[in-house]
Design a protein around this motif. Sequence first.
Motif, PDB file in Angstrom:
ATOM      1  N   UNK A 223      43.770  47.416  52.852  1.00 37.50           N
ATOM      2  CA  UNK A 223      43.635  47.631  51.410  1.00 37.50           C
ATOM      3  C   UNK A 223      44.985  48.002  50.804  1.00 37.50           C
ATOM      4  N   UNK A 224      45.758  48.804  51.528  1.00 40.56           N
ATOM      5  CA  UNK A 224      47.099  49.160  51.046  1.00 40.56           C
ATOM      6  C   UNK A 224      47.959  47.907  50.895  1.00 40.56           C
ATOM      7  N   UNK A 225      47.845  46.977  51.827  1.00 44.49           N
ATOM      8  CA  UNK A 225      48.610  45.733  51.707  1.00 44.49           C
ATOM      9  C   UNK A 225      48.151  44.921  50.502  1.00 44.49           C
ATOM     10  N   UNK A 226      46.842  44.945  50.222  1.00 37.65           N
ATOM     11  CA  UNK A 226      46.353  44.298  49.007  1.00 37.65           C
ATOM     12  C   UNK A 226      46.923  44.942  47.762  1.00 37.65           C
ATOM     13  N   UNK A 227      46.999  46.275  47.760  1.00 44.89           N
ATOM     14  CA  UNK A 227      47.607  46.993  46.626  1.00 44.89           C
ATOM     15  C   UNK A 227      49.068  46.602  46.458  1.00 44.89           C
ATOM     16  N   UNK A 228      49.795  46.469  47.562  1.00 46.64           N
ATOM     17  CA  UNK A 228      51.198  46.078  47.492  1.00 46.64           C
ATOM     18  C   UNK A 228      51.351  44.688  46.884  1.00 46.64           C
ATOM     19  N   UNK A 229      50.455  43.774  47.249  1.00 45.49           N
ATOM     20  CA  UNK A 229      50.540  42.432  46.669  1.00 45.49           C
ATOM     21  C   UNK A 229      50.338  42.496  45.159  1.00 45.49           C
ATOM     22  N   UNK A 230      49.329  43.254  44.726  1.00 46.17           N
ATOM     23  CA  UNK A 230      49.075  43.396  43.296  1.00 46.17           C
ATOM     24  C   UNK A 230      50.282  44.003  42.589  1.00 46.17           C
ATOM     25  N   UNK A 231      50.843  45.060  43.157  1.00 46.73           N
ATOM     26  CA  UNK A 231      52.009  45.703  42.542  1.00 46.73           C
ATOM     27  C   UNK A 231      53.193  44.737  42.457  1.00 46.73           C
ATOM     28  N   UNK A 232      53.438  44.005  43.523  1.00 40.84           N
ATOM     29  CA  UNK A 232      54.546  43.047  43.504  1.00 40.84           C
ATOM     30  C   UNK A 232      54.367  42.012  42.400  1.00 40.84           C
ATOM     31  N   UNK A 233      53.158  41.466  42.287  1.00 38.65           N
ATOM     32  CA  UNK A 233      52.898  40.446  41.264  1.00 38.65           C
ATOM     33  C   UNK A 233      53.084  41.011  39.861  1.00 38.65           C
ATOM     34  N   UNK A 234      52.564  42.207  39.621  1.00 37.11           N
ATOM     35  CA  UNK A 234      52.652  42.804  38.289  1.00 37.11           C
ATOM     36  C   UNK A 234      54.084  43.199  37.960  1.00 37.11           C
ATOM     37  N   UNK A 235      54.839  43.620  38.946  1.00 38.81           N
ATOM     38  CA  UNK A 235      56.226  44.035  38.715  1.00 38.81           C
ATOM     39  C   UNK A 235      57.186  42.866  38.533  1.00 38.81           C
ATOM     40  N   UNK A 236      56.832  41.680  38.997  1.00 39.39           N
ATOM     41  CA  UNK A 236      57.743  40.539  38.923  1.00 39.39           C
ATOM     42  C   UNK A 236      58.034  40.139  37.479  1.00 39.39           C
ATOM     43  N   UNK A 237      59.282  39.783  37.164  1.00 37.31           N
ATOM     44  CA  UNK A 237      59.595  39.257  35.833  1.00 37.31           C
ATOM     45  C   UNK A 237      59.022  37.859  35.659  1.00 37.31           C
ATOM     46  N   UNK A 238      58.820  37.483  34.409  1.00 33.14           N
ATOM     47  CA  UNK A 238      58.136  36.223  34.121  1.00 33.14           C
ATOM     48  C   UNK A 238      58.971  34.997  34.440  1.00 33.14           C
ATOM     49  N   UNK A 239      60.304  35.139  34.484  1.00 34.64           N
ATOM     50  CA  UNK A 239      61.119  33.967  34.846  1.00 34.64           C
ATOM     51  C   UNK A 239      61.027  33.681  36.340  1.00 34.64           C
ATOM     52  N   UNK A 240      60.567  34.662  37.120  1.00 29.40           N
ATOM     53  CA  UNK A 240      60.331  34.459  38.551  1.00 29.40           C
ATOM     54  C   UNK A 240      58.876  34.078  38.788  1.00 29.40           C
ATOM     55  N   UNK A 241      57.959  34.891  38.247  1.00 30.96           N
ATOM     56  CA  UNK A 241      56.536  34.641  38.461  1.00 30.96           C
ATOM     57  C   UNK A 241      56.002  33.718  37.362  1.00 30.96           C
ATOM     58  N   UNK A 242      56.374  32.460  37.458  1.00 33.05           N
ATOM     59  CA  UNK A 242      55.807  31.446  36.571  1.00 33.05           C
ATOM     60  C   UNK A 242      54.387  31.131  37.033  1.00 33.05           C
ATOM     61  N   UNK A 243      53.678  30.350  36.260  1.00 33.16           N
ATOM     62  CA  UNK A 243      52.331  29.958  36.679  1.00 33.16           C
ATOM     63  C   UNK A 243      52.372  29.210  38.010  1.00 33.16           C
ATOM     64  N   UNK A 244      53.395  28.393  38.206  1.00 36.27           N
ATOM     65  CA  UNK A 244      53.509  27.627  39.455  1.00 36.27           C
ATOM     66  C   UNK A 244      53.814  28.541  40.631  1.00 36.27           C
ATOM     67  N   UNK A 245      54.749  29.488  40.448  1.00 33.04           N
ATOM     68  CA  UNK A 245      55.083  30.419  41.522  1.00 33.04           C
ATOM     69  C   UNK A 245      53.889  31.295  41.870  1.00 33.04           C
ATOM     70  N   UNK A 246      53.159  31.730  40.865  1.00 37.20           N
ATOM     71  CA  UNK A 246      51.969  32.546  41.083  1.00 37.20           C
ATOM     72  C   UNK A 246      50.978  31.767  41.954  1.00 37.20           C
TER      73      UNK A 246
END
Length: 490
Positions: free
Chosen positions: A168-191
């Motif tokens: 569950x902690x690893x799932x939390x880390x994934x969520x945090x990483x995604x939310x923290x990423x800037x939008x020029x990195x986390x595009x819809x395609x990258x997501x």
Amino acid sequence: MTSLTPVTFVETDIERFAEQRGRIAILVTPDGRLDIAGRRVNRLSKGAVKRALEAKTEAGIKEGEVFTLAYPAGMAVDAVDVVCLSRNAPAEKVRAAGAALGKNRGKASLLIAAGGARRVAQLVMGAVLRDYQFNAHKTSAEAREGTIEVMCSDPEAAREAAAPRLAVAEGCFMTRDLVNEPANVLTTTEFANRLAEMESLGLKVEVLEEDQLAKLGMRTLLAVGQGSASPSKVVVMQWKGGAKDAAPLALIGKGVVFDTGGISLKPAAGMEDMTMDMGGAGTVAGVMRAIALRKAKANVVGLVGLVENMPSGTAIRPGDVVKSMKGDTVEILNTDAEGRLVLCDVMWYAQDRFAPAGMIDLATLTGAIIIGLGHENAGVFSNDDALCNAFLKAAQAEDEGAWRMPLGKAYDDMLKSPIADMKNIGGRPAGSITAAQFLQRFVKDGTPWVHLDIAGVASLKTDTTLAPKGATGWGVRALDRLIADKFETE
């Protein structure tokens, strides 16, 4: 993805304390009693632990409190952290104590003398969650160092108890990483690509592209993204760990990777925070990762709508009318009320395709929920008391703030449009409630449904007990517990 601090479990060996480096954590009871590890550390430190406890007990030691002895005489460690926990300490107190250890750890390795396996899982989970750092874009950031080692009477039992909590902690880390990423990195395609990578965990992942979405009739979702160069997508993640014929729980996430407001442009101040407007999709992704890692005996499908809301010559306009996948028409009065347009099509698709046993959507949907509940609680809306109460119970057990809000016909009437089946906003009063009423129009009769407005809890400007400032990972723990309590088979 940010990796968890390595955690190992070993048998209790108090002779190690004399030469141990880094930090040691020992447990004491609220009345100041030491276990065998604590007594050994006290002797090595020439009674420093006992003296500190005597000073503390005069004022009263609180359950879950942690205090530190820096550079104790007679020992090689940098510090001894003394953790006050009774045998039956509540899980949230144990997690909080673990979090204090994780925060204190710095770059040093940490040895926790935990005794029995009973409290280890929550203690370790708290330490790991608070030890999170997002350094992906810091060129001078130093590599993460150190480990967490747990000394206990039964390492195998402790390891077994901690494994699902670490998942569950690893799932939390994934969520945090995604939310923290800037939008020029986390595009819809990258997501979408990051979600597709979870097939290696046993998830079945499908990425629906714009041409497929158009054929399905997801016009409201496509309308939100039509002003952006980033293609709109829907990602479907299936975990089939339960009975073959059991209907799944459907989790739906809003994934607006950046929200300018569109033609109804947001003010410039604070717009940089809109990189977190995909927080609902991020939480769904984290839950799916967690249940796959711990091999949950449940059927769960996660669906996320990925779009970018931008102003351009092709963007949707206030006054436009768009037809949803359901067939209802929506008059667009404000293009910044876009999340509900994404969710309504994905919710309808989820019900059409999977006929779920229950449906929960998550979205950073309204600023109004922050006015109502601040940053302490997510807003909870539901058409089904049983599913809603089960979620609230799970959220309480995981110490994730959640508060049920009302629904009703009077609020629904605020969405009436003179030229379409509904408007996409109901005005300033009860803004979070009318947004939920909009979504409820896309819930089929007989489908238990919960809507979670997480605008106030997905990302914070200050530290919390279990997370540094930034993305919190709110909802991953509560939803994982709900799945374990209500949807897993024996």
